[in-house]
Write an enzyme that holds these catalytic residues in place. Structure first.
Site, PDB file in Angstrom:
ATOM      1  N   GLU A  47      41.984  44.816  10.476  1.00  0.00           N
ATOM      2  CA  GLU A  47      41.301  45.190   9.225  1.00  0.00           C
ATOM      3  C   GLU A  47      40.327  44.097   8.774  1.00  0.00           C
ATOM      4  O   GLU A  47      39.203  44.383   8.366  1.00  0.00           O
ATOM      5  CB  GLU A  47      42.319  45.451   8.115  1.00  0.00           C
ATOM      6  CG  GLU A  47      41.624  45.836   6.796  1.00  0.00           C
ATOM      7  CD  GLU A  47      42.579  46.271   5.704  1.00  0.00           C
ATOM      8  OE1 GLU A  47      43.714  45.769   5.659  1.00  0.00           O
ATOM      9  OE2 GLU A  47      42.177  47.154   4.920  1.00  0.00           O
TER      10      GLU A  47
ATOM     11  N   ASP B 162      46.949  46.219  10.687  1.00  0.00           N
ATOM     12  CA  ASP B 162      46.686  46.019   9.262  1.00  0.00           C
ATOM     13  C   ASP B 162      47.696  45.003   8.752  1.00  0.00           C
ATOM     14  O   ASP B 162      48.893  45.307   8.687  1.00  0.00           O
ATOM     15  CB  ASP B 162      46.823  47.352   8.492  1.00  0.00           C
ATOM     16  CG  ASP B 162      46.275  47.243   7.076  1.00  0.00           C
ATOM     17  OD1 ASP B 162      46.032  48.296   6.452  1.00  0.00           O
ATOM     18  OD2 ASP B 162      46.088  46.106   6.582  1.00  0.00           O
TER      19      ASP B 162
ATOM     20  N   ILE C 100      48.178  43.759   5.723  1.00  0.00           N
ATOM     21  CA  ILE C 100      48.789  44.245   4.473  1.00  0.00           C
ATOM     22  C   ILE C 100      48.267  45.658   4.228  1.00  0.00           C
ATOM     23  O   ILE C 100      47.166  45.851   3.697  1.00  0.00           O
ATOM     24  CB  ILE C 100      48.451  43.382   3.238  1.00  0.00           C
ATOM     25  CG1 ILE C 100      48.717  41.893   3.446  1.00  0.00           C
ATOM     26  CG2 ILE C 100      49.242  43.896   2.023  1.00  0.00           C
ATOM     27  CD1 ILE C 100      48.342  41.018   2.240  1.00  0.00           C
ATOM     28  N   ASP C 101      49.038  46.655   4.623  1.00  0.00           N
ATOM     29  CA  ASP C 101      48.687  48.036   4.264  1.00  0.00           C
ATOM     30  C   ASP C 101      49.356  48.288   2.911  1.00  0.00           C
ATOM     31  O   ASP C 101      50.539  48.020   2.730  1.00  0.00           O
ATOM     32  CB  ASP C 101      49.186  49.011   5.327  1.00  0.00           C
ATOM     33  CG  ASP C 101      48.763  50.431   5.023  1.00  0.00           C
ATOM     34  OD1 ASP C 101      47.689  50.612   4.428  1.00  0.00           O
ATOM     35  OD2 ASP C 101      49.505  51.366   5.365  1.00  0.00           O
TER      36      ASP C 101
ATOM     37  N   THR D 177      47.339  47.233   0.074  1.00  0.00           N
ATOM     38  CA  THR D 177      46.817  46.001  -0.537  1.00  0.00           C
ATOM     39  C   THR D 177      46.837  46.058  -2.064  1.00  0.00           C
ATOM     40  O   THR D 177      47.172  45.083  -2.733  1.00  0.00           O
ATOM     41  CB  THR D 177      45.363  45.759  -0.065  1.00  0.00           C
ATOM     42  OG1 THR D 177      45.290  45.964   1.343  1.00  0.00           O
ATOM     43  CG2 THR D 177      44.909  44.353  -0.391  1.00  0.00           C
TER      44      THR D 177
ATOM     45  N   ASP E  36      45.469  51.857   9.291  1.00  0.00           N
ATOM     46  CA  ASP E  36      46.441  52.429   8.347  1.00  0.00           C
ATOM     47  C   ASP E  36      47.418  53.362   9.050  1.00  0.00           C
ATOM     48  O   ASP E  36      48.553  53.530   8.611  1.00  0.00           O
ATOM     49  CB  ASP E  36      45.709  53.245   7.261  1.00  0.00           C
ATOM     50  CG  ASP E  36      44.816  52.412   6.351  1.00  0.00           C
ATOM     51  OD1 ASP E  36      43.787  52.950   5.918  1.00  0.00           O
ATOM     52  OD2 ASP E  36      45.153  51.243   6.100  1.00  0.00           O
TER      53      ASP E  36
HETATM   54  C1  LIP Z   1      45.477  52.003   1.727  1.00  0.00           C
HETATM   55  C2  LIP Z   1      46.236  53.147   2.339  1.00  0.00           C
HETATM   56  C3  LIP Z   1      46.524  54.215   1.291  1.00  0.00           C
HETATM   57  C4  LIP Z   1      45.221  54.752   0.792  1.00  0.00           C
HETATM   58  C5  LIP Z   1      44.461  53.628   0.137  1.00  0.00           C
HETATM   59  C6  LIP Z   1      44.201  52.466   1.095  1.00  0.00           C
HETATM   60  P1  LIP Z   1      44.905  49.499   2.374  1.00  0.00           P
HETATM   61  O1  LIP Z   1      45.208  51.051   2.735  1.00  0.00           O
HETATM   62  O2  LIP Z   1      47.432  52.654   2.891  1.00  0.00           O
HETATM   63  O3  LIP Z   1      47.290  55.274   1.803  1.00  0.00           O
HETATM   64  O4  LIP Z   1      45.442  55.791  -0.126  1.00  0.00           O
HETATM   65  O5  LIP Z   1      43.228  54.131  -0.313  1.00  0.00           O
HETATM   66  O6  LIP Z   1      43.333  52.914   2.107  1.00  0.00           O
HETATM   67  O7  LIP Z   1      43.472  49.478   1.934  1.00  0.00           O
HETATM   68  O8  LIP Z   1      45.821  49.067   1.310  1.00  0.00           O
HETATM   69  O9  LIP Z   1      45.086  48.770   3.682  1.00  0.00           O
END
Ligand code: LIP
Length: 254
Positions: free
Chosen positions: A60, A77, A79-80, A82, A205
């Site tokens: 990412e 990723d 931190i998914d 974030t 993601d």
């Molecule tokens: C997030 C996703 C989440 C989505 C957010 C964002 P991030 O990823 O895990 O499902 O709704 O818009 O994309 O940006 O926290 O890695």
């Protein structure tokens, strides 16, 4: 993959613990979380390179790095979820997918706060820590708990999402929006959610979560039922009995 995730998670847990104090600071924690993201990604890259020096990366924060072997690519990723992390919400994960010639062959999603390590290898099943995972057995939409993602400021698709929600709400037991796609997919694989839909996700993601769902006996596709396209990031995941009914609901056919 497990060792890399656990090593990166040690730093993330420490950084997450400091968020509370930063929440009250005038500057706020945004830069701090960006630094936590970069730090975790650096640890993941170092550990995965040590294990497989010839594999490529799609990460990412640092983007694409071609590998010498030309077939394998880590999709990561650090931190998914974030925004959850930024707001001190303990619902985020490290997501690591391994792709070989375009096919996801291994996946790991780790929530370090809940100490929940979801993992799968193609053809060998999906697991949560030491428990084998199966998707839910519910076959009625009226009993189904679904999850989704809601577009926000700067993201497209606000009106189409509201149409999707209007089509789904009257038919299901509930809809959840928890903010971490990799955990949403892991929850479908573990039977906590009966289905999940979201558009416009990034490859990092969903790469690991796609395999978790399939290896737990679930179905995942694009919104028209075709194979999901990591570049588009539109996914609908569910158990075998509810996948088509959910596709029909979303398409306004039900
Ligand atoms: C997030 C996703 C989440 C989505 C957010 C964002 P991030 O990823 O895990 O499902 O709704 O818009 O994309 O940006 O926290 O890695």
């Amino acid at each position: 993959m497990t060792a890399a995730a656990q090593k990166a998670a040690r730093g993330l847990k420490r950084d997450f613990g400091e968020i509370e104090q930063l929440q009250v600071s005038r500057k706020g924690p945004s830069d701090f979380v960006s630094a936590a993201d970069v730090k975790a990604e650096k640890v993941l890259r170092q550990e995965l390179l040590k294990a497989r020096p010839r594999f490529g990366f799609l990460m990412e924060e640092s983007g694409e790095t071609k590998g010498e072997d030309g077939h394998h690519r880590w999709i990561v990723d650090p931190i998914d979820g974030t925004t959850n992390f930024l707001h001190g919400i303990p619902h985020f994960a490290i997501s690591i997918g391994l792709e070989m010639d375009g096919d996801i062959i291994a996946g790991l999603v780790f929530n370090p706060i809940a100490d929940e390590m979801y993992y799968a290898e193609k053809g060998k099943g999906a697991f949560l820590n030491d428990r084998r995972l199966r998707v839910s057995a519910r076959d009625s939409l009226a009993d189904a708990l679904l999850a989704t993602g809601i577009p926000f400021r700067g993201r497209p698709g606000h009106a189409p999402f509201l149409t999707e929600l209007e089509r789904v709400m009257p038919h299901v037991a509930g809809v959840r929006r928890a903010g971490t796609a990799s955990l949403d997919l892991a929850y479908v694989a573990s039977g906590r959610y009966d289905g999940y839909w979201e558009k416009g996700l990034q490859p990092w993601d969903v790469a690991a979560g796609i395999l978790l769902v399939r290896e737990a006996g679930g179905f995942i596709s694009d919104f028209d039922g075709s194979k999901e396209d990591l570049a588009k990031g539109h996914v609908v995941a569910a158990n075998a009995k509810l996948h088509k009914p959910i596709l029909d609901l979303l398409a306004g056919k039900a």
